[in-house]
Design a protein around this motif. Structure first.
Motif, PDB file in Angstrom:
ATOM      1  N   ARG A 112      59.842  30.228  38.050  1.00 25.21           N
ATOM      2  CA  ARG A 112      61.200  30.039  37.543  1.00 25.21           C
ATOM      3  C   ARG A 112      61.454  30.978  36.355  1.00 25.21           C
ATOM      4  O   ARG A 112      62.510  31.620  36.266  1.00 25.21           O
TER       5      ARG A 112
ATOM      6  N   ALA B 197      61.983  34.446  37.603  1.00 28.12           N
ATOM      7  CA  ALA B 197      63.301  34.631  38.211  1.00 28.12           C
ATOM      8  C   ALA B 197      64.375  34.880  37.154  1.00 28.12           C
ATOM      9  O   ALA B 197      65.237  35.748  37.321  1.00 28.12           O
TER      10      ALA B 197
ATOM     11  N   LEU C 116      57.167  35.140  43.672  1.00 27.38           N
ATOM     12  CA  LEU C 116      57.431  33.771  43.245  1.00 27.38           C
ATOM     13  C   LEU C 116      56.521  32.847  44.041  1.00 27.38           C
ATOM     14  O   LEU C 116      56.755  32.591  45.220  1.00 27.38           O
TER      15      LEU C 116
ATOM     16  N   MET D 232      57.265  28.167  44.348  1.00 29.36           N
ATOM     17  CA  MET D 232      58.667  27.917  44.010  1.00 29.36           C
ATOM     18  C   MET D 232      59.539  28.445  45.133  1.00 29.36           C
ATOM     19  O   MET D 232      59.697  29.658  45.287  1.00 29.36           O
TER      20      MET D 232
ATOM     21  N   LEU E  67      64.041  26.216  43.292  1.00 31.66           N
ATOM     22  CA  LEU E  67      64.527  27.027  42.170  1.00 31.66           C
ATOM     23  C   LEU E  67      66.004  26.746  41.950  1.00 31.66           C
ATOM     24  O   LEU E  67      66.495  26.747  40.807  1.00 31.66           O
TER      25      LEU E  67
ATOM     26  N   PRO F 124      67.514  24.404  36.771  1.00 28.88           N
ATOM     27  CA  PRO F 124      67.666  25.192  38.000  1.00 28.88           C
ATOM     28  C   PRO F 124      68.403  26.505  37.739  1.00 28.88           C
ATOM     29  O   PRO F 124      69.082  26.676  36.719  1.00 28.88           O
TER      30      PRO F 124
ATOM     31  N   VAL G 251      70.989  33.729  41.774  1.00 32.22           N
ATOM     32  CA  VAL G 251      69.895  34.146  42.661  1.00 32.22           C
ATOM     33  C   VAL G 251      70.336  35.331  43.513  1.00 32.22           C
ATOM     34  O   VAL G 251      69.583  36.281  43.744  1.00 32.22           O
TER      35      VAL G 251
END
Length: 256
Positions: free
Chosen positions: A103, A106, A121, A124, A128, A182, A188
């Motif tokens: 996380r 990211a 990653l 996860m 996420l 999150p 993303v």
């Protein structure tokens, strides 16, 4: 261990080997040593021609352990990773994160894609975005007087792990309150680096890797056979998949 200072906190790190840098960001209640050295990741990466950089996240290992939940948002911890890269004079690195570390990775790639060459990653998947459903149980388990009254399996698992690693359980409880934030689905979609999403076949915490990989602009999914969240960390097939991915997206100098 050497250290650096970020946001007034002293954090520990180590570098191993020579070559293209790979920053390793460990999971919740772990450390650079437990997550990456003891599992053979550092040996694997240095043997493949990379420099492996292990970091003890705030609240973990030999780093500072504040008890304030406001100091553990993933954007802040991603900022720690960025400061470490600056401290080492590294402009661009590959990044491998596991669980909480994924996380953090990211958020680092979203905020600073120019600093991340490629990213793995681990542990996860789509959670996420969806979040962690067991977080409050884990916090309660960390703050419980002992194991006797803990019946929630994930809470027991993390309490045993925290005790095994000699962790500051109050710092971990504070970390769990906010580090599990999150990432928005729209964010993303804006992660503009190659990403391998690797999750254990029996991992009930991470969520499936395929839905997350489909959202990522350059995402690939890998399902680690017969592994749950804890046992996938050092899996040899996971390492092999990560090395194959890195060889295509961020090759070591010796084979570039």
């Amino acid at each position: 261990m050497p250290s650096f200072t970020t946001s007034g906190l002293e954090l520990a790190y180590e570098t191993h080997g020579l070559g293209e840098p790979i920053l390793l960001i460990h999971g919740f209640a772990s450390s650079g040593k437990v997550n990456w050295i003891d599992t053979g990741w550092v040996e694997t990466l240095t043997g493949a021609g990379y420099m492996a950089i292990t970091l003890d996240n705030r609240g973990h290992g030999q780093s500072a352990k504040p008890h304030d939940p406001e100091l553990y948002y993933p954007t802040q911890m991603a900022g720690d990773a960025l400061v470490l890269l600056d401290h080492l004079g590294i402009e661009r690195a590959g990044v491998i994160g596991y669980s909480m570390g994924a996380r953090i990775a990211a958020f680092l790639a979203y905020d600073h894609p120019e600093r991340v060459a490629a990213m793995v990653l681990g542990g996860m998947g789509v959670n996420l975005i969806n979040g962690l459903t067991d977080g409050n149980d884990i916090i309660a388990g960390l703050r419980a007087p002992g194991l006797a009254d803990l019946t929630h399996p994930t809470a027991r698992q993390f309490r045993i792990f925290a005790d095994h690693t000699g962790s500051d359980r109050e710092a971990l409880a504070a970390c769990m309150e906010t580090s599990r934030q999150p990432m928005a689905r729209a964010d993303v979609r804006r992660i503009a680096v190659p990403v391998l999403v690797a999750v254990g076949e029996a991992d009930e915490m991470a969520g499936r890797p395929e839905p997350l990989a489909e959202i990522l602009p350059e995402g690939e999914a890998y399902l680690i056979p017969k592994r749950d969240h804890m046992r996938a960390t050092g899996d040899k097939l996971f390492k092999a998949a990560a090395l194959e991915f890195l060889s295509r997206t961020f090759p070591p100098r010796s084979i570039s």
